[in-house]
Design a protein around this motif. Sequence first.
Motif, PDB file in Angstrom:
ATOM      1  N   TYR A  27       0.775  -1.254  -0.013  1.00  0.00           N
ATOM      2  CA  TYR A  27      -0.029   0.055   0.041  1.00  0.00           C
ATOM      3  C   TYR A  27       0.918   1.235   0.094  1.00  0.00           C
ATOM      4  O   TYR A  27       0.518   2.352  -0.707  1.00  0.00           O
ATOM      5  CB  TYR A  27      -0.770   0.011   1.008  1.00  0.00           C
ATOM      6  N   SER A  30       1.933   1.971  -3.416  1.00  0.00           N
ATOM      7  CA  SER A  30       0.752   2.790  -4.456  1.00  0.00           C
ATOM      8  C   SER A  30       0.368   3.871  -3.956  1.00  0.00           C
ATOM      9  O   SER A  30      -0.774   4.270  -4.179  1.00  0.00           O
ATOM     10  CB  SER A  30      -0.372   1.867  -4.402  1.00  0.00           C
ATOM     11  N   TRP A  31       1.113   4.608  -2.836  1.00  0.00           N
ATOM     12  CA  TRP A  31       0.693   6.021  -2.143  1.00  0.00           C
ATOM     13  C   TRP A  31       0.192   6.667  -2.989  1.00  0.00           C
ATOM     14  O   TRP A  31      -0.920   7.450  -3.147  1.00  0.00           O
ATOM     15  CB  TRP A  31       1.814   6.393  -1.046  1.00  0.00           C
ATOM     16  N   GLU A  33      -0.490   6.750  -6.313  1.00  0.00           N
ATOM     17  CA  GLU A  33      -1.501   6.625  -7.229  1.00  0.00           C
ATOM     18  C   GLU A  33      -2.728   6.224  -6.744  1.00  0.00           C
ATOM     19  O   GLU A  33      -3.976   6.593  -7.449  1.00  0.00           O
ATOM     20  CB  GLU A  33      -1.262   4.935  -8.042  1.00  0.00           C
ATOM     21  N   LYS A  34      -2.763   5.710  -5.559  1.00  0.00           N
ATOM     22  CA  LYS A  34      -4.122   5.498  -4.750  1.00  0.00           C
ATOM     23  C   LYS A  34      -4.593   6.493  -3.478  1.00  0.00           C
ATOM     24  O   LYS A  34      -5.640   6.263  -3.307  1.00  0.00           O
ATOM     25  CB  LYS A  34      -4.141   3.980  -4.515  1.00  0.00           C
ATOM     26  N   ILE A  35      -3.818   6.782  -2.861  1.00  0.00           N
ATOM     27  CA  ILE A  35      -3.893   7.450  -1.602  1.00  0.00           C
ATOM     28  C   ILE A  35      -3.802   9.138  -1.702  1.00  0.00           C
ATOM     29  O   ILE A  35      -4.816   9.563  -1.327  1.00  0.00           O
ATOM     30  CB  ILE A  35      -3.100   6.789  -0.375  1.00  0.00           C
ATOM     31  N   ARG A  37      -2.696  11.676  -4.612  1.00  0.00           N
ATOM     32  CA  ARG A  37      -1.985  12.097  -6.058  1.00  0.00           C
ATOM     33  C   ARG A  37      -1.255  13.465  -6.120  1.00  0.00           C
ATOM     34  O   ARG A  37      -0.559  13.771  -6.789  1.00  0.00           O
ATOM     35  CB  ARG A  37      -3.014  11.981  -6.843  1.00  0.00           C
ATOM     36  N   HIS A 247      -5.662   1.213   5.118  1.00  0.00           N
ATOM     37  CA  HIS A 247      -4.940  -0.214   5.289  1.00  0.00           C
ATOM     38  C   HIS A 247      -4.968  -0.977   6.576  1.00  0.00           C
ATOM     39  O   HIS A 247      -5.127   0.022   7.660  1.00  0.00           O
ATOM     40  CB  HIS A 247      -3.370   0.374   4.938  1.00  0.00           C
TER      41      HIS A 247
END
Length: 267
Positions: A27, A30-31, A33-35, A37, A247
């Motif tokens: 997670y 992916s910070w 991209e998903k959390i 931007r 998460h």
Amino acid sequence: MDFKETFFISHGPPTALTDKSSPVRHYMESWKEKILRQKPTSILVVSAHWRTAEPSVNVVDRHDTIYDFVGFPECLYKLKYPAPGAPELAKRVKEVLMASGIKCVAEDNSRGLDHATWVPLMLMYPEVDIPVCELSVLTDKDGTYHYNIGKALAPLKEEGILIIGSGSTTHNLGSRLESEDGSFSSCAAEFDDWLKEALLTGRFEDVNHDEEKAPHSKRAHPKPYHFLTLHVAMGAAGENAKAELIHHSWSQNTGRSLAAYKFMTSA
């Protein structure tokens, strides 16, 4: 640019950097991209691994990497995260805290980044191009005091500053899941469930008094430092903030919940 979000992360063990199966690693990688931007202008990390008698900020131009852990693979002690310092942010932190009534905020001109900061940032922002400042937690102050520190820091979000509290949702390394009756596993889970329900329903005042309100608080956190960073992130979100679980996993063979939360200012 301004942020409406603040974050609390359980930074987990440094092996997240080498264990490709680690849920924490996934997670954090992916910070962007998903959390979150938006790229912050700078990052303020409230670190569970910097404990002082009075609020302290590090004022440096370039960070050394502090290896404040023992017994891990040798390769971890060779990693570097030479993030640029954020002296101007450190001055702003000092300014807003003193304006809130805190009489003394210390400056440390030599401290680098401990692993509560550089381990997650290496996964979240591997480019190492964002200025970083650390803020300590206080050894003799409670959750409410740290919540109020967070409230004082809230205006920094409007300056493009990302505020992160880095600790652990539960942290009792003296009680392992290998215990014969698994008692700490149950205690940690009960505390973790209570915290999730309290945060998601907006009972922040109960969280500020977790030692009286939460089940097994003292077992989940025999020493409060890893939890105090959550109070700061919660307070910095501002009035009427909402919490979101971003998460959840457990550290293998320990009673450590690695939950992470986003606190979002409501309209």
